[in-house]
Scaffold this active site. Structure first.
Site, PDB file in Angstrom:
ATOM      1  N   ALA A 128       0.829  -1.214   0.000  1.00  0.00           N
ATOM      2  CA  ALA A 128       0.000   0.000   0.000  1.00  0.00           C
ATOM      3  C   ALA A 128       0.859   1.257   0.000  1.00  0.00           C
ATOM      4  CB  ALA A 128      -0.913   0.002   1.231  1.00  0.00           C
ATOM      5  N   ARG A 179      -2.784   8.368 -10.510  1.00  0.00           N
ATOM      6  CA  ARG A 179      -3.903   8.534 -11.437  1.00  0.00           C
ATOM      7  C   ARG A 179      -5.241   8.806 -10.745  1.00  0.00           C
ATOM      8  NH1 ARG A 179      -2.792   3.225 -14.742  1.00  0.00           N
ATOM      9  NH2 ARG A 179      -1.689   2.731 -12.801  1.00  0.00           N
ATOM     10  N   ASN A 216      -1.974 -11.504 -14.861  1.00  0.00           N
ATOM     11  CA  ASN A 216      -1.552 -11.552 -13.462  1.00  0.00           C
ATOM     12  C   ASN A 216      -2.472 -10.668 -12.621  1.00  0.00           C
ATOM     13  OD1 ASN A 216      -0.130 -11.762 -11.058  1.00  0.00           O
ATOM     14  ND2 ASN A 216       1.255 -10.079 -11.593  1.00  0.00           N
ATOM     15  N   ARG A 234     -31.958  12.186  15.020  1.00  0.00           N
ATOM     16  CA  ARG A 234     -30.525  12.373  15.247  1.00  0.00           C
ATOM     17  C   ARG A 234     -30.072  11.501  16.403  1.00  0.00           C
ATOM     18  NH1 ARG A 234     -30.455  18.374  16.272  1.00  0.00           N
ATOM     19  NH2 ARG A 234     -28.271  17.966  16.750  1.00  0.00           N
ATOM     20  N   ASN A 246     -49.662  12.795  23.126  1.00  0.00           N
ATOM     21  CA  ASN A 246     -49.814  13.386  21.798  1.00  0.00           C
ATOM     22  C   ASN A 246     -49.051  14.705  21.746  1.00  0.00           C
ATOM     23  OD1 ASN A 246     -51.593  13.357  19.180  1.00  0.00           O
ATOM     24  ND2 ASN A 246     -51.595  15.436  19.976  1.00  0.00           N
ATOM     25  N   ASN A 302     -34.817  23.563  24.246  1.00  0.00           N
ATOM     26  CA  ASN A 302     -33.903  22.846  25.150  1.00  0.00           C
ATOM     27  C   ASN A 302     -32.586  23.580  25.353  1.00  0.00           C
ATOM     28  OD1 ASN A 302     -33.173  22.386  22.460  1.00  0.00           O
ATOM     29  ND2 ASN A 302     -32.218  20.429  22.949  1.00  0.00           N
ATOM     30  N   TYR A 303     -32.364  24.654  24.628  1.00  0.00           N
ATOM     31  CA  TYR A 303     -31.048  25.293  24.637  1.00  0.00           C
ATOM     32  C   TYR A 303     -31.219  26.754  25.026  1.00  0.00           C
ATOM     33  CZ  TYR A 303     -26.409  26.547  22.806  1.00  0.00           C
ATOM     34  OH  TYR A 303     -25.116  26.981  22.662  1.00  0.00           O
ATOM     35  N   ALA A 306     -53.345  25.504  22.610  1.00  0.00           N
ATOM     36  CA  ALA A 306     -52.615  25.873  21.399  1.00  0.00           C
ATOM     37  C   ALA A 306     -51.838  27.154  21.642  1.00  0.00           C
ATOM     38  CB  ALA A 306     -53.590  26.062  20.243  1.00  0.00           C
TER      39      ALA A 306
HETATM   40  C1  UD1 Z   1       1.078  -4.940 -10.874  1.00  0.00           C
HETATM   41  C2  UD1 Z   1       1.837  -6.157 -11.406  1.00  0.00           C
HETATM   42  C3  UD1 Z   1       1.134  -6.662 -12.661  1.00  0.00           C
HETATM   43  C4  UD1 Z   1      -0.286  -7.007 -12.325  1.00  0.00           C
HETATM   44  C5  UD1 Z   1      -1.010  -5.797 -11.743  1.00  0.00           C
HETATM   45  C6  UD1 Z   1      -2.367  -6.174 -11.262  1.00  0.00           C
HETATM   46  C7  UD1 Z   1       4.151  -5.775 -10.757  1.00  0.00           C
HETATM   47  C8  UD1 Z   1       5.511  -5.390 -11.243  1.00  0.00           C
HETATM   48  N1  UD1 Z   1       3.176  -5.779 -11.696  1.00  0.00           N
HETATM   49  O1  UD1 Z   1       1.220  -3.905 -11.823  1.00  0.00           O
HETATM   50  O2  UD1 Z   1       1.794  -7.815 -13.181  1.00  0.00           O
HETATM   51  O3  UD1 Z   1      -0.961  -7.448 -13.486  1.00  0.00           O
HETATM   52  O4  UD1 Z   1      -0.271  -5.275 -10.629  1.00  0.00           O
HETATM   53  O5  UD1 Z   1      -3.024  -5.070 -10.752  1.00  0.00           O
HETATM   54  O6  UD1 Z   1       3.991  -6.114  -9.607  1.00  0.00           O
HETATM   55  N2  UD1 Z   1       3.461  -0.702  -4.426  1.00  0.00           N
HETATM   56  C9  UD1 Z   1       4.238  -0.490  -3.311  1.00  0.00           C
HETATM   57  N3  UD1 Z   1       5.522  -0.073  -3.448  1.00  0.00           N
HETATM   58  C10 UD1 Z   1       6.083   0.149  -4.652  1.00  0.00           C
HETATM   59  C11 UD1 Z   1       5.285  -0.061  -5.806  1.00  0.00           C
HETATM   60  C12 UD1 Z   1       3.979  -0.498  -5.674  1.00  0.00           C
HETATM   61  O7  UD1 Z   1       3.773  -0.685  -2.185  1.00  0.00           O
HETATM   62  O8  UD1 Z   1       7.260   0.526  -4.688  1.00  0.00           O
HETATM   63  C13 UD1 Z   1       2.094  -1.170  -4.268  1.00  0.00           C
HETATM   64  C14 UD1 Z   1       1.059  -0.189  -4.810  1.00  0.00           C
HETATM   65  O9  UD1 Z   1       0.619   0.692  -3.789  1.00  0.00           O
HETATM   66  C15 UD1 Z   1      -0.050  -1.105  -5.287  1.00  0.00           C
HETATM   67  C16 UD1 Z   1       0.653  -2.391  -5.649  1.00  0.00           C
HETATM   68  O10 UD1 Z   1       1.920  -2.348  -5.021  1.00  0.00           O
HETATM   69  O11 UD1 Z   1      -0.966  -1.391  -4.236  1.00  0.00           O
HETATM   70  C17 UD1 Z   1       0.796  -2.596  -7.160  1.00  0.00           C
HETATM   71  O12 UD1 Z   1       1.566  -1.552  -7.703  1.00  0.00           O
HETATM   72  P1  UD1 Z   1       1.204  -0.900  -9.095  1.00  0.00           P
HETATM   73  O13 UD1 Z   1       2.212   0.127  -9.391  1.00  0.00           O
HETATM   74  O14 UD1 Z   1      -0.225  -0.509  -9.123  1.00  0.00           O
HETATM   75  O15 UD1 Z   1       1.448  -2.152 -10.078  1.00  0.00           O
HETATM   76  P2  UD1 Z   1       0.858  -2.349 -11.519  1.00  0.00           P
HETATM   77  O16 UD1 Z   1       1.638  -1.534 -12.475  1.00  0.00           O
HETATM   78  O17 UD1 Z   1      -0.610  -2.171 -11.496  1.00  0.00           O
HETATM   79 CA    CA Z   2      -2.204  -1.333 -10.065  1.00  0.00          CA
END
Ligand code: UD1
Ligand code: CA
Length: 456
Positions: A9, A15, A169, A332, A376, A385-386, A422
């Site tokens: 993560a 993007r 993949n 609320r 009723n 209330n305030y 009333a």
């Molecule tokens: C990656 C796979 C690709 C696969 C695709 C599926 C690799 C090289 N490629 O590509 O084969 O089909 O996911 O979605 O793994 N991240 C890190 N540190 C880094 C780089 C990335 O934690 O230095 C994390 C990103 O936050 C993300 C995940 O790894 O959650 C995937 O990275 P991303 O750059 O999105 O890989 P893709 O190019 O999508």
């Molecule tokens: Ca990705």
């Protein structure tokens, strides 16, 4: 056998064009990373490790103690990311499940199948793949003649022939831990991007004659990865469908599932009907035989059985059974409506209990009040209330009749069986069975109480 997940993560999520770290963007009300943690919890035995980088502080804060975090700084690719977990995990786990945290639709069962595949694999890697016509930029799977995986080729380096490959993949792997740590150090630096790709471990294994197995997924939808807000909307729609279908299978009727928005974690009892344009959020529990909506928003609320909630907004509220509310009612925090309460249009209730059979038909505000059974509340009644500094309580007994447009200036107690005329402005406590009128209201006479029972 110890199975530990490493969730990646650290990426920026460029993007998404957002100030919020990608993995904190919500799908059906829960951050992407929540969905990932939920899925891995079913297939692992140890607390997960999350590799954080961009937005590390926010992500770590969100995770609390649901996961351990390790920092990847700078971010040199997915292989480099997994390396950051080595110090914590080496010698402490048998299998390592690696997932990307931007795949909210991936099911726990799918990862369970992946772990099972690896348990039966003589080689060091099992991975998830899918056949799809739209490659979405995913790496292509190159198979050996014996059916095991030979390599993963990233789209931007693939030959025209490799680009035709329909097996992709997905981004879920299960590694033999002993093999993994050593292999990560042998990944070559990618010459074009200067990164270390986790996907290159496949080629390392394959070259050494160690089998890499693939678990092929049937449901392409599960593999939706979030890179842009368009993917986010796709995932939202898919997850909404999945959640709604589960409720319908459990006996909930939905007039229009496409316009019914239910967060993960909401529970609904059977024979409840959810009308269109209804939003159910947070820790909401709904019982059986209710009719909810249309045009209703409910958050963190508990609803009993056989209630009707029409075009209303509820937050932190509780309904007992046979409550009938709306249209255009608002509850609320701390509002509690007892059995058979009727709350009509344009009313608001906060931090108050309306006991069984209370009727509050039109245009009222009830705050910090306790209202006795069968009372009723006339149209336009306000609990004042305030006082500008503090909130004060109003206590109203049973069988009280509050006349239209009564101002109840708190703190105030109104005894059982009393009546207000009333437009009364009530500033002093009213004793039982007493009629008060005027502004400010004065007691004028004693009353005979007529107790009426609510019909059930
Ligand atoms: C990656 C796979 C690709 C696969 C695709 C599926 C690799 C090289 N490629 O590509 O084969 O089909 O996911 O979605 O793994 N991240 C890190 N540190 C880094 C780089 C990335 O934690 O230095 C994390 C990103 O936050 C993300 C995940 O790894 O959650 C995937 O990275 P991303 O750059 O999105 O890989 P893709 O190019 O999508
Ligand atoms: Ca990705």
């Amino acid at each position: 056998m110890k199975v530990t997940a490493v969730l990646l993560a650290a990426g920026q999520g460029t993007r998404m064009k957002s100030n919020l770290p990608k993995v904190l963007h919500p799908v059906t009300g829960k951050p992407l990373i929540w969905h990932a943690l939920e899925a891995i919890s079913k297939s692992t035995t140890e607390k997960p490790i999350v590799v954080v980088g961009h937005g590390a502080e926010d992500v770590t804060k969100y995770l609390g103690d649901s996961a351990q975090t390790v920092l990847q700084e700078p971010q040199l690719g997915t292989g480099h990311a997994v390396m950051q977990a080595e110090a914590l995990l080496k010698g402490n786990t048998d299998l390592v499940v690696v997932c990307y945290s931007d795949m909210p639709l991936l099911r726990g069962e799918t990862l369970q199948a992946l772990v099972e595949t690896q348990k039966n694999n003589k080689g060091p890697i099992s991975m998830l793949t899918v056949h799809a016509d739209d490659p979405r930029g995913f790496g292509r799977i190159i198979r050996k003649a014996d059916g095991t995986v030979d390599a993963i080729v990233e789209e931007y380096v693939a030959t025209p022939e490799q680009l035709q490959v329909k097996e992709l993949n997905v981004g879920g792997y299960c590694f033999d831990a002993n093999w993994l740590w050593d292999a990560l150090h042998r990944i070559p630096k990618n010459p074009k991007k200067g990164e270390y790709y986790l996907t290159d471990t496949v080629e390392l294994a394959s070259r050494a004659g160690l089998p890499v197995q693939a678990t092929v997924m049937n449901d392409v939808e599960e593999t939706i990865g979030i890179n842009t807000r368009i993917h986010l909307a796709d995932a939202e729609a898919a997850m909404r469908r999945r959640i709604n279908q589960q409720h319908m299978l459990n006996g909930v009727t939905m007039i229009d599932p496409a316009s019914t928005y239910i967060e993960a974690g909401v529970s609904i009892g059977k024979d409840t009907v959810i009308m269109p344009n209804t939003y159910l959020h947070g820790k909401t529990e709904i019982g059986e035989g209710n009719v909810i909506g249309p045009n209703t928003i409910i958050r963190d609320s508990k609803i009993g059985n056989y209630c009707k909630v029409l075009a209303s907004v509820l937050e932190g509220a509780m309904l007992d059974d046979h409550v009938d509310m709306g249209p255009f009612a608002r509850l609320r925090k701390g509002a509690h409506l007892g059995n058979h309460v009727h709350m009509g249009n344009f009313g608001e209730v906060k931090d108050s209990y309306l006991a069984e059979g209370v009727k509050m038909g039109h245009f009222s505000y009830i705050g910090n009040a306790q209202i006795g059974a069968n009372t009723n509340i006339g149209a336009g009644t306000i609990t004042c209330n305030y006082d500008g500094e503090k909130k004060h309580a109003t206590e109203i007994g049973e069988d009280v009749f509050i006349g239209s447009d009564t101002m109840l200036v708190a703190p105030l107690k109104i005894g059982a069986g009393a009546r207000t005329g009333a437009g009364a402005v009530v500033t002093k406590d009213v004793s039982e069975d007493t009629l008060v009128v005027g502004m400010p209201a004065r007691a004028i006479r004693k009353l005979e109480r007529k107790t009426k029972k609510v019909e059930k």
